[in-house]
Design an enzyme around this catalytic site. Structure first.
Site, PDB file in Angstrom:
ATOM      1  N   SER A 222      -1.317  -1.083   5.465  1.00 15.60           N
ATOM      2  CA  SER A 222      -0.210  -2.320   5.034  1.00 15.60           C
ATOM      3  C   SER A 222      -0.140  -1.417   3.414  1.00 15.60           C
ATOM      4  O   SER A 222      -0.243  -0.147   3.500  1.00 15.60           O
ATOM      5  CB  SER A 222      -0.660  -3.220   3.942  1.00 15.60           C
ATOM      6  OG  SER A 222      -1.717  -3.455   3.732  1.00 15.60           O
ATOM      7  N   GLY A 227       5.893  -3.008   1.759  1.00  9.61           N
ATOM      8  CA  GLY A 227       5.292  -4.081   3.878  1.00  9.61           C
ATOM      9  C   GLY A 227       4.080  -3.171   4.721  1.00  9.61           C
ATOM     10  O   GLY A 227       3.161  -3.193   3.817  1.00  9.61           O
ATOM     11  N   GLY A 253      -3.923  -8.318   0.884  1.00 13.09           N
ATOM     12  CA  GLY A 253      -4.589  -7.350   2.855  1.00 13.09           C
ATOM     13  C   GLY A 253      -5.424  -8.390   3.880  1.00 13.09           C
ATOM     14  O   GLY A 253      -5.367  -8.639   4.774  1.00 13.09           O
ATOM     15  N   ASP A 254      -6.608  -9.130   2.353  1.00 12.13           N
ATOM     16  CA  ASP A 254      -7.342 -10.297   3.694  1.00 12.13           C
ATOM     17  C   ASP A 254      -5.709 -11.246   4.017  1.00 12.13           C
ATOM     18  O   ASP A 254      -6.476 -11.974   5.467  1.00 12.13           O
ATOM     19  CB  ASP A 254      -7.908 -10.922   2.407  1.00 12.13           C
ATOM     20  CG  ASP A 254      -8.962  -9.860   1.950  1.00 12.13           C
ATOM     21  OD1 ASP A 254      -9.121  -9.205   2.364  1.00 12.13           O
ATOM     22  OD2 ASP A 254      -9.417  -9.732   0.449  1.00 12.13           O
TER      23      ASP A 254
HETATM   24  P1  ATP Z   1      -6.165  -5.404  -0.895  1.00 16.58           P
HETATM   25  O1  ATP Z   1      -7.043  -4.647  -0.761  1.00 16.58           O
HETATM   26  O2  ATP Z   1      -5.900  -5.892  -2.472  1.00 16.58           O
HETATM   27  O3  ATP Z   1      -6.234  -6.679  -0.201  1.00 16.58           O
HETATM   28  P2  ATP Z   1      -4.737  -4.327   0.662  1.00 16.58           P
HETATM   29  O4  ATP Z   1      -4.055  -2.578   0.344  1.00 16.58           O
HETATM   30  O5  ATP Z   1      -5.624  -4.258   2.174  1.00 16.58           O
HETATM   31  O6  ATP Z   1      -4.953  -5.561  -0.576  1.00 16.58           O
HETATM   32  P3  ATP Z   1      -1.515  -4.308   0.713  1.00 16.58           P
HETATM   33  O7  ATP Z   1      -1.033  -3.769   1.632  1.00 16.58           O
HETATM   34  O8  ATP Z   1      -1.772  -4.354  -1.008  1.00 16.58           O
HETATM   35  O9  ATP Z   1      -2.772  -4.670   0.859  1.00 16.58           O
HETATM   36  O10 ATP Z   1      -0.854  -5.693   0.468  1.00 16.58           O
HETATM   37  C1  ATP Z   1      -1.275  -6.121   1.803  1.00 16.58           C
HETATM   38  C2  ATP Z   1       1.011  -6.801   2.282  1.00 16.58           C
HETATM   39  O11 ATP Z   1       0.882  -8.001   1.584  1.00 16.58           O
HETATM   40  C3  ATP Z   1       1.904  -5.883   2.406  1.00 16.58           C
HETATM   41  O12 ATP Z   1       1.922  -5.436   3.196  1.00 16.58           O
HETATM   42  C4  ATP Z   1       3.225  -6.873   1.765  1.00 16.58           C
HETATM   43  O13 ATP Z   1       3.015  -7.614   2.209  1.00 16.58           O
HETATM   44  C5  ATP Z   1       2.002  -7.993   1.035  1.00 16.58           C
HETATM   45  N1  ATP Z   1       2.284  -7.151  -0.542  1.00 16.58           N
HETATM   46  C6  ATP Z   1       0.924  -6.740  -1.328  1.00 16.58           C
HETATM   47  N2  ATP Z   1       1.892  -5.949  -2.396  1.00 16.58           N
HETATM   48  C7  ATP Z   1       2.765  -6.706  -2.490  1.00 16.58           C
HETATM   49  C8  ATP Z   1       3.877  -6.609  -3.768  1.00 16.58           C
HETATM   50  N3  ATP Z   1       3.912  -5.979  -4.908  1.00 16.58           N
HETATM   51  N4  ATP Z   1       5.656  -6.873  -3.695  1.00 16.58           N
HETATM   52  C9  ATP Z   1       5.572  -8.341  -2.471  1.00 16.58           C
HETATM   53  N5  ATP Z   1       4.789  -7.760  -0.951  1.00 16.58           N
HETATM   54  C10 ATP Z   1       3.717  -7.199  -1.407  1.00 16.58           C
END
Ligand code: ATP
Length: 310
Positions: A222, A227, A253-254
């Site tokens: 992610s 996206g 992410g969760d």
């Molecule tokens: P975390 O560990 O903080 O839970 P992560 O790094 O595993 O997050 P991210 O890639 O930040 O996950 O976010 C997961 C999904 O949430 C993204 O693929 C998107 O769909 C949505 N998302 C996260 N941040 C944004 C943003 N700034 N704008 C729009 N969508 C977002």
């Protein structure tokens, strides 16, 4: 039913302060205490999507009871394995115009006997589950191959294992072939021992095709506001999301994992699985609360996600 696992839950305490003073008393009027841990975020989002969920993991003492009471208030079903030691607390101090200082307890240290007792407890819950999500760090005392043991138990009962963890517990689980992993940039680099340019599609495809990932159905990278990029068996998919107003991205992410689990549980096509994950991830960023979405907005945002095969 989806079974969610949180091995090291916490009471997440947040303190809002105008200014943090070091080496003196800070008095706080705005305090928030919530049942936290990545797996509990996943559970809450699945619950908000109105899908059957059972939360398990390890809780202990008065703080463990606090967590269970909060889940009860959310009408979220749970069956935790109880230990004598107290469940941990994690403190986030929000101060000085956007700064965040965190104090995180390590949590209980489990004995080998407790580790085995949880596996027995967990095995007993598998018969009613269609798939299992496992999120976050392992408590101290359990070997880094502990998630691999859980994946083996899940597969032995014919169910799917979705794993969102990092470091050695992720590396050591790969040989058990979980059905979904969700490494971020630094986890990918750690697993492959090389730098990956996430903007380079060919490099990303090559990375996700590495031998270490052989036999893993879903690898989802992610990319926050950009996206996601994912490999599903031999297919690659890019998910593009609309620009939205972000309130807090913590727990996105969760929430993504929760959405994907719900779609997989419903037997939806791979593109839809990714679309669900993107939608719930986005909906979480639109809320101040962590691991929280407004399900009423699901369709509106789901329809704006584009998933294309690459
Ligand atoms: P975390 O560990 O903080 O839970 P992560 O790094 O595993 O997050 P991210 O890639 O930040 O996950 O976010 C997961 C999904 O949430 C993204 O693929 C998107 O769909 C949505 N998302 C996260 N941040 C944004 C943003 N700034 N704008 C729009 N969508 C977002």
């Amino acid at each position: 039913m989806i079974l969610t696992v949180t091995m090291n839950p916490s009471i997440d305490i947040s303190y809002q302060l105008d200014h943090l003073v070091i080496d003196d008393v800070n008095r706080v009027s705005q305090v928030d205490k919530v049942a936290g841990g990545k797996g509990l975020n996943v559970s809450k989002v699945i619950n908000l999507l109105n899908c059957d969920v059972l939360a398990t993991g390890i809780t202990g003492g008065y703080f463990g009871q606090f967590i269970e009471n909060q889940l009860k208030q959310l009408e979220l079903a749970y069956k935790f394995y109880h230990i004598d030691q107290e469940t941990r607390s994690c403190i986030a101090i929000l101060h000085d115009g956007g700064k965040q200082t965190e104090v995180l307890e390590g949590g209980p240290v489990l004995s080998e006997k407790e580790g085995q007792a949880f596996l027995d407890h967990f095995q007993g819950l598998l018969k009613d589950a269609n798939l299992v999500t496992m999120s976050g760090s392992l408590p101290k005392g359990l070997g880094s191959d502990y998630y691999a043991k859980m994946v083996d138990l899940i597969h032995a009962s014919g169910k799917k294992a979705l794993l969102d963890t990092s470091g050695a517990s992720l590396a050591d689980a790969l040989s058990a072939k979980p059905d979904l992993i969700k490494p971020n940039e630094s986890e990918l680099q750690q697993l492959l021992g090389q730098k990956i340019d996430l903007d380079d599609e060919e490099a990303l495809k090559k990375a996700l095709s590495s031998e270490v990932f052989d036999g893993i159905e879903w690898i989802v990278v992610s990319l926050g506001a950009k996206g996601a990029f994912a490999k599903h068996n031999d297919q690659f998919f890019e998910a593009k999301i609309p620009k939205i107003k972000v309130v807090s991205p913590v727990g996105s992410g969760d929430s993504t994992l929760a959405g994907m689990a719900v779609a997989m549980d419903s037997g939806l096509a791979p593109q839809e699985v990714l679309k669900y994950g993107m939608t719930t991830g986005m909906l979480n960023t639109m809320q101040a609360k962590t691991g929280w979405i407004d399900p009423e907005l699901f369709t509106e945002y789901h329809d704006q996600v584009q998933v294309v095969e690459k």
